[in-house]
Motif scaffolding. Structure first.
Motif, mmCIF file in Angstrom:
data_model
loop_
_atom_site.group_PDB
_atom_site.id
_atom_site.type_symbol
_atom_site.label_atom_id
_atom_site.label_comp_id
_atom_site.label_asym_id
_atom_site.label_seq_id
_atom_site.Cartn_x
_atom_site.Cartn_y
_atom_site.Cartn_z
ATOM 1 N N ASN A 118 25.473 34.011 39.974
ATOM 2 C CA ASN A 118 24.020 33.955 40.191
ATOM 3 C C ASN A 118 23.493 35.123 41.012
ATOM 4 O O ASN A 118 22.337 35.111 41.437
ATOM 5 N N ASN A 119 24.348 36.115 41.315
ATOM 6 C CA ASN A 119 23.943 37.234 42.146
ATOM 7 C C ASN A 119 24.398 38.545 41.498
ATOM 8 O O ASN A 119 24.718 38.573 40.302
ATOM 9 N N VAL A 120 24.415 39.582 42.293
ATOM 10 C CA VAL A 120 24.877 40.880 41.804
ATOM 11 C C VAL A 120 26.324 40.747 41.337
ATOM 12 O O VAL A 120 27.136 40.039 41.953
ATOM 13 N N ASP A 121 26.646 41.443 40.231
ATOM 14 C CA ASP A 121 27.994 41.339 39.661
ATOM 15 C C ASP A 121 28.980 42.129 40.521
ATOM 16 O O ASP A 121 29.370 43.254 40.197
ATOM 17 N N LEU A 122 29.430 41.495 41.597
ATOM 18 C CA LEU A 122 30.406 42.150 42.468
ATOM 19 C C LEU A 122 31.786 42.170 41.843
ATOM 20 O O LEU A 122 32.630 43.010 42.218
ATOM 21 N N PHE A 123 32.031 41.275 40.872
ATOM 22 C CA PHE A 123 33.313 41.262 40.155
ATOM 23 C C PHE A 123 33.518 42.588 39.429
ATOM 24 O O PHE A 123 34.574 43.216 39.523
ATOM 25 N N LEU A 124 32.486 43.042 38.701
ATOM 26 C CA LEU A 124 32.576 44.311 37.988
ATOM 27 C C LEU A 124 32.579 45.478 38.973
ATOM 28 O O LEU A 124 33.287 46.476 38.763
ATOM 29 N N THR A 125 31.812 45.343 40.064
ATOM 30 C CA THR A 125 31.763 46.425 41.068
ATOM 31 C C THR A 125 33.147 46.718 41.636
ATOM 32 O O THR A 125 33.580 47.881 41.718
ATOM 33 N N LEU A 126 33.866 45.659 41.997
ATOM 34 C CA LEU A 126 35.217 45.843 42.573
ATOM 35 C C LEU A 126 36.164 46.407 41.530
ATOM 36 O O LEU A 126 37.003 47.279 41.844
ATOM 37 N N GLN A 127 36.060 45.957 40.290
ATOM 38 C CA GLN A 127 36.954 46.437 39.237
ATOM 39 C C GLN A 127 36.792 47.949 39.045
ATOM 40 O O GLN A 127 37.771 48.698 38.980
ATOM 41 N N VAL A 128 35.545 48.415 38.976
ATOM 42 C CA VAL A 128 35.287 49.847 38.802
ATOM 43 C C VAL A 128 35.755 50.619 40.039
ATOM 44 O O VAL A 128 36.350 51.711 39.934
ATOM 45 N N TYR A 129 35.510 50.071 41.214
ATOM 46 C CA TYR A 129 35.909 50.731 42.469
ATOM 47 C C TYR A 129 37.421 50.937 42.521
ATOM 48 O O TYR A 129 37.919 52.010 42.891
ATOM 49 N N LEU A 130 38.176 49.901 42.096
ATOM 50 C CA LEU A 130 39.643 50.000 42.103
ATOM 51 C C LEU A 130 40.130 50.973 41.034
ATOM 52 O O LEU A 130 41.117 51.694 41.242
ATOM 53 N N GLN A 131 39.482 50.976 39.857
ATOM 54 C CA GLN A 131 39.901 51.879 38.779
ATOM 55 C C GLN A 131 39.748 53.340 39.193
ATOM 56 O O GLN A 131 40.497 54.201 38.731
ATOM 57 N N HIS A 132 38.796 53.623 40.089
ATOM 58 C CA HIS A 132 38.585 54.992 40.560
ATOM 59 C C HIS A 132 39.277 55.239 41.902
ATOM 60 O O HIS A 132 38.943 56.200 42.614
ATOM 61 N N ASN A 133 40.224 54.340 42.205
ATOM 62 C CA ASN A 133 41.089 54.517 43.383
ATOM 63 C C ASN A 133 40.271 54.675 44.665
ATOM 64 O O ASN A 133 40.587 55.497 45.534
ATOM 65 N N GLY A 134 39.188 53.909 44.752
ATOM 66 C CA GLY A 134 38.383 53.901 45.961
ATOM 67 C C GLY A 134 37.466 55.088 46.126
ATOM 68 O O GLY A 134 36.916 55.299 47.221
ATOM 69 N N ASN A 135 37.260 55.872 45.078
ATOM 70 C CA ASN A 135 36.364 57.027 45.158
ATOM 71 C C ASN A 135 34.914 56.553 44.981
ATOM 72 O O ASN A 135 34.512 56.131 43.893
ATOM 73 N N TYR A 136 34.135 56.643 46.077
ATOM 74 C CA TYR A 136 32.766 56.113 46.048
ATOM 75 C C TYR A 136 31.873 56.875 45.064
ATOM 76 O O TYR A 136 31.044 56.286 44.368
ATOM 77 N N ARG A 137 31.983 58.175 45.048
ATOM 78 C CA ARG A 137 31.109 58.970 44.179
ATOM 79 C C ARG A 137 31.340 58.638 42.711
ATOM 80 O O ARG A 137 30.397 58.396 41.963
ATOM 81 N N GLU A 138 32.603 58.649 42.261
ATOM 82 C CA GLU A 138 32.900 58.383 40.852
ATOM 83 C C GLU A 138 32.532 56.951 40.469
ATOM 84 O O GLU A 138 31.987 56.696 39.378
ATOM 85 N N ALA A 139 32.832 55.998 41.349
ATOM 86 C CA ALA A 139 32.516 54.592 41.050
ATOM 87 C C ALA A 139 31.013 54.368 40.976
ATOM 88 O O ALA A 139 30.500 53.662 40.084
ATOM 89 N N GLU A 199 47.358 44.160 44.852
ATOM 90 C CA GLU A 199 47.279 42.759 44.409
ATOM 91 C C GLU A 199 45.986 42.513 43.615
ATOM 92 O O GLU A 199 45.983 41.786 42.612
ATOM 93 N N LEU A 200 44.917 43.119 44.104
ATOM 94 C CA LEU A 200 43.660 42.962 43.358
ATOM 95 C C LEU A 200 43.746 43.611 41.982
ATOM 96 O O LEU A 200 43.255 43.059 40.980
ATOM 97 N N MET A 201 44.312 44.787 41.873
ATOM 98 C CA MET A 201 44.501 45.441 40.575
ATOM 99 C C MET A 201 45.353 44.578 39.662
ATOM 100 O O MET A 201 45.105 44.461 38.457
ATOM 101 N N MET A 202 46.402 43.955 40.237
ATOM 102 C CA MET A 202 47.251 43.068 39.455
ATOM 103 C C MET A 202 46.442 41.889 38.920
ATOM 104 O O MET A 202 46.606 41.482 37.757
ATOM 105 N N ALA A 203 45.580 41.349 39.779
ATOM 106 C CA ALA A 203 44.758 40.214 39.337
ATOM 107 C C ALA A 203 43.842 40.621 38.182
ATOM 108 O O ALA A 203 43.675 39.881 37.206
ATOM 109 N N TYR A 204 43.215 41.796 38.285
ATOM 110 C CA TYR A 204 42.345 42.283 37.191
ATOM 111 C C TYR A 204 43.137 42.511 35.903
ATOM 112 O O TYR A 204 42.660 42.222 34.804
ATOM 113 N N LYS A 205 44.345 43.047 35.997
ATOM 114 C CA LYS A 205 45.159 43.298 34.803
ATOM 115 C C LYS A 205 45.557 41.983 34.132
ATOM 116 O O LYS A 205 45.533 41.870 32.895
#
Length: 739
Positions: free
Chosen positions: A663-684, A718-724
């Motif tokens: 019911n709020n901002v999609d933080l699930f997708l936000t974290l997934q993209v953030y992890l895929q870019h290895n924590g790079n704020y600009r690219e994410a 662990e979070l990356m593992m959960a997403y995979k």
């Protein structure tokens, strides 16, 4: 005194004669009888040498009756009024060879040239009206004339003019009576239109003494008047006269209801509607009178309805014959359908019966069969190009036909439907003006026959597909219930199942809110059919089937040739192009398994392809297709995890985030993209299309919700593992919203 008394007696004698003649004149029924009596009475009473009566016709003095004289009066006295004195038709005139006579008058000169010594004229004229002509009396000897009798002759001329007009009216009445008798004799139900027109034209010729006559009938469909035989004489008008303004015909026909010219046209009206035009013509120099116009109007009043009835009778007769022909045609089509004849034979029967070229296309606008008329076979390729150039417009047709006219080629496209489904398209090459109620009914029936045949073929194909899906469900099961049965069926469809193959799984995602799940599945099936049709052209040996919501492709290993990567890339690109050409909002994902060596390997190849497809569908950054063997860590996860353990692991690490994102901002997708870019704020932040500060705020919110520190490498792992695992097992977020 004797001279005076003699003149008085002569004047009285003239008065008595004129009075007696006047009483007699009104008893005659025809102009000719009136003129003949007038001629004889003057000739006998005045012992003259020449008596002639000349009438005015078309600006000419024309001798009608004459007596005496040793010259050709019809030639000498046949004069244009332009070369005669204007007084001739207005006043009683006297002339003598000794006098100068009328100046510049060809009439007087003509009498003198024939040695007429004395002459006088009586104008045949009513008061205030144009004269009809004149009566001329001549003597070879000099005769003393009674000037005092001029008024008597003038008044007598008035009486003669009245008598002529009365005789003309009587003749007109007789002509009408004859016309009514003719109508009674020639009016009967069932007359052909040629017969009716022939009699009307004949009557018009006799009634007006015209040189030519014809009838034009109005064609409402083509908005033109068409010359309809039989025709009398030479007609110089066009065979078809197209009109632009109904009711205003003066621009299209000469002398419409207007006398005084050598042509005359009278409208034929039936029920306040113009059904045709009656046209008559004279040779140059001869003109139709007002009496001719009245006569033609009289005739047209009675014959218009008869012509219209004859035309309607002929139309109904032709319609009946067409209906009989159509019924035979319907029976023939039904017979071909019952006998199980193919679409090519049905199209041939339809084209030859309808008398037009026909093209038949499937629902993807691929040619099936055609019937092209012999004289138009050289246009076959042009026809195809015209149709294909209109593909986007045609495939949007729902029910009504589409008419197209370009490069002097007119054709119509008719969708062949079953309910809301389009089964194919029928293309007919005909002019829109040719379409009438009967032809439209025939085409509708033809389309229904095609629809039945398409449905029959679809039922056969669907039955085969269901049988194939049943076979596939066994092939992709572990273990296979009846291996021998599977091998037998594969043999029946010429599939050597023992050869090495690769299994690929395709899924479709429609990025639109669709509440009608049945409609969504139907649309996916329609797209799948288009994909199969397109792929079949370049990959004829590929096998297609379906298992639940997944669409399956099976390819022999030897078909991939030297480069499997290029092969499957091309397959995916072609499928994507086919789908997005129909709907850009549809996304497709393709997972590709590994090769089979035994019959049992088909199940494992299918499972791996499905896993690869799931992972691709959860990673928008990927190309949309992937080989299972190229998934790296995903393959380890697939081999070392079970679904229940994976579900528990995901709930532990991601469930709060999933619940919050509902019911709020999609933080699930936000974290997934953030992890895929290895924590790079600009690219994410670039991929998420948000500002860096917004991303930083969201990451802080995520750490609060999960009670973690994302700077910790173990936690990120662990979070990356959960997403995979979430992608690998194709979980749905709703499964984790209630913990």
């Amino acid at each position: 005194m004797k001279v005076g008394g003699s003149k008085k007696k002569l004047k009285e004698k003239i008065e008595m004669h004129l009075r007696s003649a006047t009483r007699k004149l009104i008893t005659f029924d025809t102009v000719q009888e009136t003129l003949n009596y007038l001629l004889e009475s003057f000739y006998n009473e005045y012992t003259c040498d020449v008596v002639a009566i000349l009438l005015k016709e078309d600006g000419q003095l024309v001798p009608k009756v004459w007596k005496g004289g040793n010259f050709n009066i019809d030639q000498i006295m046949n004069l244009s009024l332009k070369v005669c004195s204007p007084d001739l038709l207005e006043y009683a005139l006297w002339g003598s060879a000794k006098e100068e006579g009328l100046e510049t008058c060809a009439f007087a000169d003509g009498l003198k040239s024939e040695n007429i010594a004395t002459w006088f004229t009586v104008p045949l004229k009513q008061s205030e009206k144009t004269g009809y002509g004149l009566c001329v009396i001549g003597f070879y000897d000099l005769v003393p004339l009674i000037i005092e009798a001029e008024q008597n002759f003038t008044e007598f001329g008035h009486d003669v003019a009245v008598a002529i007009e009365l005789a003309q009216e009587k003749e007109e009445q007789k002509r009408k009576i004859k016309g009514i008798e003719w109508i009674k004799e020639n009016t009967f139900t069932g007359s052909s239109i040629e017969s009716v027109i022939g009699k009307v034209v004949e009557r018009a010729i006799k009634g007006t003494k015209a040189q030519g006559a014809c009838i034009y009938l109005y064609d409402e469909t083509n908005r033109c008047f068409t010359l309809t035989p039989p025709i009398h004489g030479t007609i110089k008008l066009e065979e078809k006269i197209f009109i632009h303004s109904v009711g205003i015909f003066d621009h299209y026909f000469p002398s419409v209801e207007s006398s005084g010219e050598h042509e005359l046209t009278v409208p034929l009206l039936a029920n306040l509607k113009t059904v045709g035009m009656l046209y008559v013509c004279h040779k140059e120099g001869h003109f139709f009178t007002n009496e001719d116009l009245k006569f033609l109007k009289f005739v047209s009043t009675f014959v218009s309805i008869q012509i219209e009835n004859a035309r309607l009778y002929q139309f109904e007769y032709e319609s009946k014959r067409r209906l009989e022909k159509i019924l035979n045609y319907h029976q023939e089509l039904v017979k071909k359908t019952v006998e199980g004849q193919d679409l090519e034979l049905i199209t041939s029967v339809a084209g030859s019966t309808l008398g037009m070229s026909i093209l038949l296309y499937d629902r993807f606008l691929k040619p099936i069969t055609s019937y092209v008329q012999e004289d138009k076979k050289h246009l076959s390729k042009l026809y195809d190009n015209k149709i294909l150039s209109r593909k986007p417009q045609i495939t949007q047709l729902l029910s009504k036909e589409l008419w197209i006219e370009e490069d002097q080629i007119t054709f119509s496209i008719w969708p062949i439907k079953s309910g809301r489904d389009v089964l194919g398209y029928l293309v007919l090459f005909l002019e829109k003006e040719e379409m009438d109620r009967v032809l439209h009914f025939t085409i509708d029936y033809t389309i229904n026959v095609y629809a039945i045949e398409f449905i029959k073929q679809k039922l056969i194909i669907d039955a085969r597909e269901q049988e194939k899906e049943s076979f596939v469900n066994q092939l992709f099961a572990d273990p296979i219930d009846d291996q021998e049965k599977v091998i037998t069926y594969a043999t029946l469809i010429n599939w050597n199942i023992s050869e090495s193959h690769r299994v690929a799984v395709l899924s479709m995602e429609i990025n639109e809110v669709q509440e009608d799940l049945i409609a969504v599945e139907g649309y996916k099936t329609w797209l799948w059919d288009q994909i199969k049709t397109e792929l079949a052209q370049n990959y004829p040996y590929m096998i297609y089937t379906r298992k639940g919501d997944e669409f399956i492709l099976i390819v022999k290993e030897t078909e991939e040739r030297k480069s499997p990567v290029h092969y499957w890339r091309d397959v995916y690109i072609q499928m994507k192009r086919t789908v997005q050409k129909e709907n850009e909002r549809v996304q497709i994902y393709l997972g590709i398994g590994d090769f089979t060596r035994t019959i049992k390997d088909y199940y494992y190849s299918y499972i791996k392809a499905a896993k690869a497809k799931n992972i691709v569908s959860h990673h928008p950054a990927k190309e949309g297709y992937a080989f299972y063997d190229d998934l790296g860590s995903y393959t380890i996860l697939n081999n070392s995890s079970d679904p229940l353990a994976a579900e528990l692991f995901i709930k532990k690490h991601l469930a709060p985030l999933i619940q919050y994102s509902k019911n709020n901002v999609d933080l699930f997708l936000t974290l997934q993209v953030y992890l895929q870019h290895n924590g790079n704020y600009r690219e994410a932040s670039d991929e998420l299309f948000i500002h860096r500060s917004t991303l930083e705020y969201r990451i802080e919110r995520i750490e609060d919700l999960l009670n973690i520190n994302l700077s910790n490498a173990d936690i990120r792992f662990e979070l990356m593992m959960a997403y995979k695992l979430y992608s690998l097992y194709d979980f749905n977020r709703s499964e984790f919203c209630e913990v």
